[in-house]
Design an enzyme around this catalytic site. Structure first.
Site, PDB file in Angstrom:
ATOM      1  N   ASP A 189     -20.861  11.658  58.517  1.00  0.00           N
ATOM      2  CA  ASP A 189     -21.871  11.079  57.616  1.00  0.00           C
ATOM      3  C   ASP A 189     -21.205   9.992  56.758  1.00  0.00           C
ATOM      4  O   ASP A 189     -19.980   9.837  56.777  1.00  0.00           O
ATOM      5  CB  ASP A 189     -22.509  12.161  56.733  1.00  0.00           C
ATOM      6  CG  ASP A 189     -21.500  12.799  55.798  1.00  0.00           C
ATOM      7  OD1 ASP A 189     -20.356  13.032  56.219  1.00  0.00           O
ATOM      8  OD2 ASP A 189     -21.841  13.065  54.631  1.00  0.00           O
ATOM      9  N   HIS A 195     -18.938  14.246  66.368  1.00  0.00           N
ATOM     10  CA  HIS A 195     -20.145  14.018  65.571  1.00  0.00           C
ATOM     11  C   HIS A 195     -19.845  12.889  64.588  1.00  0.00           C
ATOM     12  O   HIS A 195     -19.121  13.089  63.615  1.00  0.00           O
ATOM     13  CB  HIS A 195     -20.506  15.307  64.823  1.00  0.00           C
ATOM     14  CG  HIS A 195     -21.709  15.158  63.944  1.00  0.00           C
ATOM     15  ND1 HIS A 195     -22.986  15.305  64.417  1.00  0.00           N
ATOM     16  CD2 HIS A 195     -21.825  14.880  62.629  1.00  0.00           C
ATOM     17  CE1 HIS A 195     -23.844  15.120  63.428  1.00  0.00           C
ATOM     18  NE2 HIS A 195     -23.161  14.857  62.319  1.00  0.00           N
ATOM     19  N   ASP A 200     -17.432  19.537  73.243  1.00  0.00           N
ATOM     20  CA  ASP A 200     -17.265  18.112  72.934  1.00  0.00           C
ATOM     21  C   ASP A 200     -18.610  17.395  72.949  1.00  0.00           C
ATOM     22  O   ASP A 200     -18.841  16.512  73.762  1.00  0.00           O
ATOM     23  CB  ASP A 200     -16.286  17.496  73.937  1.00  0.00           C
ATOM     24  CG  ASP A 200     -15.844  16.097  73.522  1.00  0.00           C
ATOM     25  OD1 ASP A 200     -16.198  15.668  72.399  1.00  0.00           O
ATOM     26  OD2 ASP A 200     -15.156  15.435  74.319  1.00  0.00           O
ATOM     27  N   GLU A 203     -17.213  17.705  64.283  1.00  0.00           N
ATOM     28  CA  GLU A 203     -17.235  16.560  63.359  1.00  0.00           C
ATOM     29  C   GLU A 203     -15.795  16.127  63.065  1.00  0.00           C
ATOM     30  O   GLU A 203     -14.833  16.817  63.420  1.00  0.00           O
ATOM     31  CB  GLU A 203     -17.976  16.929  62.060  1.00  0.00           C
ATOM     32  CG  GLU A 203     -18.280  15.703  61.216  1.00  0.00           C
ATOM     33  CD  GLU A 203     -19.410  15.904  60.196  1.00  0.00           C
ATOM     34  OE1 GLU A 203     -20.039  16.972  60.176  1.00  0.00           O
ATOM     35  OE2 GLU A 203     -19.650  14.957  59.414  1.00  0.00           O
TER      36      GLU A 203
END
Ligand code: 9MR
Length: 609
Positions: free
Chosen positions: A190, A531, A580, A589
């Site tokens: 993020d 991620h 994965d 992540e």
């Protein structure tokens, strides 16, 4: 040596003596560090085989000649992996070359024995921080190529405080100011920027700098050695990278005289928050982040969400106090005005935390992670220890020496458990504690390392963690254990601690039941689809794959909350609770607090001996 040379060597050797060694998609059952081994290093492999008696093994060179042989040591059933483990030890093989291990019809992937295998990885692991910078264009010449170049994300980030209704129906009045918090590092997949997690990641980089600066070897990160825009400015490049985040943490501090409504103390779960007006001067906002979650992929420059400051927290304030205290002593002789600014911010933050000791970050906002923590004695300890080391002031000395953490056994540090960071400062950075007090701090580190070594004896894959609870970011936790082990080796000179550090790197780079290198671009079977909102090639071919040197958080058997993990729940042995896939955010992540110990440990392993 270019970053991918080990993989390239292996690629050209995929066909040795006219037959394939192993196809990349065939999982090996003889697991090794796919990056290989330093000639003088301990060299271990793990075999998963049901046999209850030792199995013969052979080490073959690139021509297929047998270089060494022996029999495995049966370790037995291992709950963490679900495997029946055998160990091979071929530490005696110190001749440079490409090898593979054979046990019956099973073979390992080919791997090198060569000097300097960690050198490229230490630069790649550090380059992650450049690539995750906010507020600056990421340029091809520093990022390893045009693939990873991107326009600046959030180039002028002047953020107001969150106001209005949160996810749980609480109404927040906001504040009467906005802060320019441009810069810093994005946290992870993020694009939130969190002071709590930024704190431990920054500490880790600054700590490595301080440790290396105290030694006699030239710094591998001396000015010009690292690919960053600041190379050539006359200052150590590792410090330049750290300063990028330090500046951001400084910017997150609440201006003097500001009152803000915050939740004080532990509040009843599920009940509306009771907000109290406090003098928040000198506290740090917990995070600056999006108003709502953005989808994958979203390039930083394409983020459509408003960016907001979330309420200050005591934990964030103490992270600022601790890292700014480190900054103050590091920069004292290099840039005195910056050092003075750091010290003033640190002392102001520490005072603010004492005034507001129980302001916990609520987990009631969408669009960013919580990083909530309601046990802050360890953060107080860490901040007081850093301030004491920097200033020698008796008030900090008294605070530190009267806290339980001064004598309590250590655990590996994490974003929510920071006592060890204070202990490391007291034990390894020159300060005015009495020699016997410093010795006691050092003993705490060595005792923790001994504890990890004892755990290693019970672990099937021979890693210094015997548990079966694999937490979110378990690779980061293991690497933080490796950091403690590395410090123990430095304090005692005993090789067994370093061997356990190698064991952790071996596990992270392929000696695990999934035969997986958890580091992008390194090893024969590296992670490809973490991620991440920008390195999202598997979701959109226009987006790049992860750059080399990025670490996946790793197996998570305790909080399998994403849609992929939830389908695996109850069906995987802890070390196998990983896949994965880009949407597997609880397992795959990436994050600054995990890449930081990867960097620290890799740099330690590359240091001249
Ligand atoms: O690393 C964090 C882990 O310890 C927590 O259990 C988890 C859930 O709260 O959050 C992790 O941190 C994430 C953060 O909240 C937002 N950015 C990505 C981080 C890594 O997944």
């Amino acid at each position: 040596m270019p970053i991918r040379s080990a993989a390239a060597i292996l690629g050209t050797l995929a066909f040795v003596a006219g037959r394939p060694i192993i196809a990349a998609d065939v999982p090996a059952t003889v697991h090794v560090n796919q990056l290989g081994f330093e000639p003088a290093s301990v060299k271990r492999a793990i075999v998963n085989d049901p046999a209850t008696t030792p199995l013969p093994w052979r080490l073959l060179d690139a021509e297929g000649a047998t270089i060494a042989q022996g029999v495995t040591k049966v370790i037995g059933d291992d709950a963490a992996s679900g495997d029946h483990a055998h160990q091979i030890d071929f530490s005696q093989v110190a001749t440079q070359g490409i090898y593979r291990l054979q046990v019956g019809t099973s073979e390992s992937r080919p791997f090198p024995v060569a000097p300097g295998i960690y050198k490229p990885l230490q630069y790649a692991a550090l380059n992650y921080f450049y690539q995750t910078r906010a507020g600056i264009a990421i340029e091809a010449r520093y990022a390893g190529g045009a693939t990873w170049a991107r326009p600046a994300g959030h180039p002028k980030e002047v953020a107001p405080c969150f106001s209005g209704r949160d996810d749980r129906g609480n109404d927040w009045p906001g504040c009467d100011y906005a802060l320019d918090v441009t810069g810093g590092w994005y946290d992870a997949g993020d694009q939130g920027k969190y002071v709590v997690n930024g704190g431990i990641a920054l500490w880790t980089l600054q700590n490595l700098y301080e440790r290396e600066a105290a030694g006699s070897a030239p710094s591998p990160f001396a000015d010009g050695k690292v690919k960053i825009p600041e190379a050539g400015n006359g200052r150590n490049d590792l410090l330049d990278e750290a300063r990028w985040e330090m500046n951001f943490l400084l910017a997150m501090q609440v201006p003097e005289g500001k009152h803000i409504k915050v939740p004080v103390g532990l509040q009843k779960w599920g009940a509306p928050l009771v907000l109290t007006d406090v003098d928040a001067s000198g506290m740090a906002h917990h995070k600056v982040a999006d108003r709502a979650w953005t989808p994958l992929p979203t390039a930083p420059a394409a983020d459509p969400q408003p960016r907001l400051l979330y309420p200050p927290s005591t934990a964030a304030t103490l992270n600022l106090a601790a890292t700014a205290a480190q900054c103050a002593r590091i920069w004292r002789a290099i840039d005195p005005p910056f050092a003075a600014r750091c010290l003033a911010a640190s002392e102001r933050a520490f005072k603010a935390a004492l005034r507001n000791p129980e302001v916990y970050a609520p987990n009631s906002f969408t669009g960013s992670g919580g990083y909530g923590d309601t046990h802050l004695a360890d953060e107080f300890y860490w901040a007081a220890a850093e301030l004491f080391v920097t200033t020698g002031a008796s008030a900090y000395r008294d605070a530190v020496t009267h806290m339980a953490q001064f004598i309590a056994p250590l655990s590996e540090p994490s974003w929510s458990s920071t006592a060890a960071l204070g202990t490391i400062a007291l034990a390894t950075i020159p300060n005015t504690l009495a020699p016997e007090e410093v010795a006691a701090q050092r003993a705490l580190i060595v005792a923790a390392a001994d504890h990890f070594l004892a755990e290693e004896k019970q672990s099937g894959y021979r890693i210094p963690f015997a548990g079966t609870a694999y937490v979110w970011g378990s690779n980061g936790s293991l690497l933080n254990r490796a950091m403690i082990l590395a410090l123990a080796e430095r304090l005692t000179g005993e090789a067994r601690y370093r061997e356990a550090v190698v064991d952790v790197m071996d596990y992270v780079l392929g000696r695990n039941p999934l035969d997986q290198s958890y580091v992008a671009g390194f090893g024969a079977n590296p992670v490809h689809n973490p991620h991440h909102r920008f390195w999202a090639h598997s979701l959109d071919p226009r987006m790049p794959p992860p750059p080399p040197g990025v670490l996946s958080g790793g197996p998570n058997s305790t909080a399998m909350v994403d849609t992929i993990a939830s389908t695996m729940k109850g069906k995987c042995a802890p070390q196998r609770c990983w896949t994965d896939k880009a949407y597997a955010f609880s397992m795959n992540e990436v994050a600054i607090n995990w890449n930081a110990p990867l960097f620290w440990v890799t740099a330690y392993l590359d240091e001249p001996r």
